[in-house]
Design a protein around this motif. Structure first.
Motif, PDB file in Angstrom:
ATOM      1  N   UNK A 180       0.822  -1.203   0.000  1.00  0.00           N
ATOM      2  CA  UNK A 180       0.000   0.000   0.000  1.00  0.00           C
ATOM      3  C   UNK A 180       0.861   1.261   0.000  1.00  0.00           C
ATOM      4  N   UNK A 181       1.961   1.244   0.716  1.00  0.00           N
ATOM      5  CA  UNK A 181       2.865   2.397   0.690  1.00  0.00           C
ATOM      6  C   UNK A 181       3.451   2.576  -0.702  1.00  0.00           C
ATOM      7  N   UNK A 182       3.837   1.478  -1.319  1.00  0.00           N
ATOM      8  CA  UNK A 182       4.384   1.532  -2.668  1.00  0.00           C
ATOM      9  C   UNK A 182       3.374   2.176  -3.625  1.00  0.00           C
ATOM     10  N   UNK A 183       2.119   1.769  -3.527  1.00  0.00           N
ATOM     11  CA  UNK A 183       1.078   2.349  -4.371  1.00  0.00           C
ATOM     12  C   UNK A 183       0.868   3.827  -4.061  1.00  0.00           C
ATOM     13  N   UNK A 184       0.904   4.182  -2.796  1.00  0.00           N
ATOM     14  CA  UNK A 184       0.690   5.578  -2.406  1.00  0.00           C
ATOM     15  C   UNK A 184       1.785   6.487  -2.949  1.00  0.00           C
ATOM     16  N   UNK A 185       3.015   5.994  -2.936  1.00  0.00           N
ATOM     17  CA  UNK A 185       4.109   6.792  -3.488  1.00  0.00           C
ATOM     18  C   UNK A 185       3.915   7.008  -4.983  1.00  0.00           C
ATOM     19  N   UNK A 186       3.476   5.968  -5.690  1.00  0.00           N
ATOM     20  CA  UNK A 186       3.185   6.105  -7.121  1.00  0.00           C
ATOM     21  C   UNK A 186       2.103   7.161  -7.342  1.00  0.00           C
ATOM     22  N   UNK A 187       1.067   7.123  -6.533  1.00  0.00           N
ATOM     23  CA  UNK A 187      -0.043   8.063  -6.678  1.00  0.00           C
ATOM     24  C   UNK A 187       0.339   9.490  -6.290  1.00  0.00           C
ATOM     25  N   UNK A 188       1.387   9.648  -5.485  1.00  0.00           N
ATOM     26  CA  UNK A 188       1.750  10.974  -4.984  1.00  0.00           C
ATOM     27  C   UNK A 188       2.448  11.840  -6.022  1.00  0.00           C
ATOM     28  N   UNK A 189       2.811  11.284  -7.162  1.00  0.00           N
ATOM     29  CA  UNK A 189       3.466  12.075  -8.209  1.00  0.00           C
ATOM     30  C   UNK A 189       2.539  13.193  -8.681  1.00  0.00           C
TER      31      UNK A 189
END
Length: 258
Positions: free
Chosen positions: A50-59
């Protein structure tokens, strides 16, 4: 976690010896630790995936926007196996508020598939393995390592790079070189919290376009202290503390060094 419109500045030449630079850098870190004792990753997550996905979405958006979006996303797709099997159109609609949703949906689907196919559905725990995942660079890998697995890492986002150059810790623009030069100034155990502190300070005080130098507790230690607002009252108006406690700690730290 990234910001649009970041401007490039010339890093100051400090003419310090390596020992003097290290001592000054560590003094700045100690002051920031006093101001931000609760510094942390501001993305909400329940697992490494979930953190990995959140970082992707934070761009190209804010952590606040991501945190408003991910509860529904992770309720629907809590793990890599779930997301790898997601309907692309449904996924796009769930992440639409974060912007660039079509490209981000493709990235999430590719990422989830790679985690499932190559790592049995579990996010790998080494930088070398993480950066083999599609769309994952050193910055994203270090965020996951430091905050999901407790492995020290330096996260060179736009805030960190800007402040590291303003502080005179490096003159490099390349994130990998910034990571290397700044990492040499601090014990490895400090890397993750150092990243959080600089990111907090960049968001709250040392802004890209108009830093609040006149109200900054680390200004006496900063070779770039003349670039921002010097008037105390005007500088205080630029501060963006996240809480009353944080505002009080900023004020107390500033008085301690004045």
């Amino acid at each position: 976690m990234s910001m649009a419109g970041e401007t490039t500045e010339r890093a100051p030449a400090t003419n310090e010896s390596p020992l003097a630079l290290t001592r000054r850098a560590r003094r700045i870190n100690r002051v920031l630790a006093e101001i931000y004792p609760d510094a942390h990753c501001e993305l909400d997550f329940g697992s490494a995936f979930q953190l990995l996905c959140s970082v992707v979405l934070s761009a190209q958006t804010t952590d606040v926007r991501v945190n408003l979006t991910t509860p529904a996303l992770f309720a629907r797709y809590p793990a890599a196996e779930d997301m790898a099997a997601a309907d692309p159109v449904e996924l796009e609609q769930l992440i639409k508020p974060t912007g660039f949703y079509r490209n981000k949906a493709k990235s999430l689907l590719g990422l989830a598939a790679a985690v499932c196919d190559r790592f049995g559905g579990e996010v790998p725990r080494t930088l070398e393995e993480l950066i083999t995942l599609p769309g994952v660079g050193r910055k994203t890998a270090n965020v996951v390592l430091g905050n999901a697995f407790g492995v020290p890492g330096i996260t060179v986002d736009t805030h960190f790079g800007r402040l590291a150059r303003r502080f005179g810790w490096t003159r490099q623009e390349d994130p990998v070189k910034v990571e290397s030069e700044v990492g040499a100034l601090f014990p490895r155990a400090e890397w993750t919290m150092l990243s959080h502190r600089l990111i907090f300070h960049g968001r709250r005080v040392c802004h890209s376009r108009r830093p609040a130098c006149g109200a900054c507790p680390v200004a006496p230690l900063c070779p770039s202290r003349g670039i921002g607002e010097q008037d105390l009252v005007k500088a205080e108006a630029l501060l963006r503390p996240a809480s009353a406690r944080e505002a009080a700690l900023l004020a107390a730290a500033r008085k301690a060094v004045s």
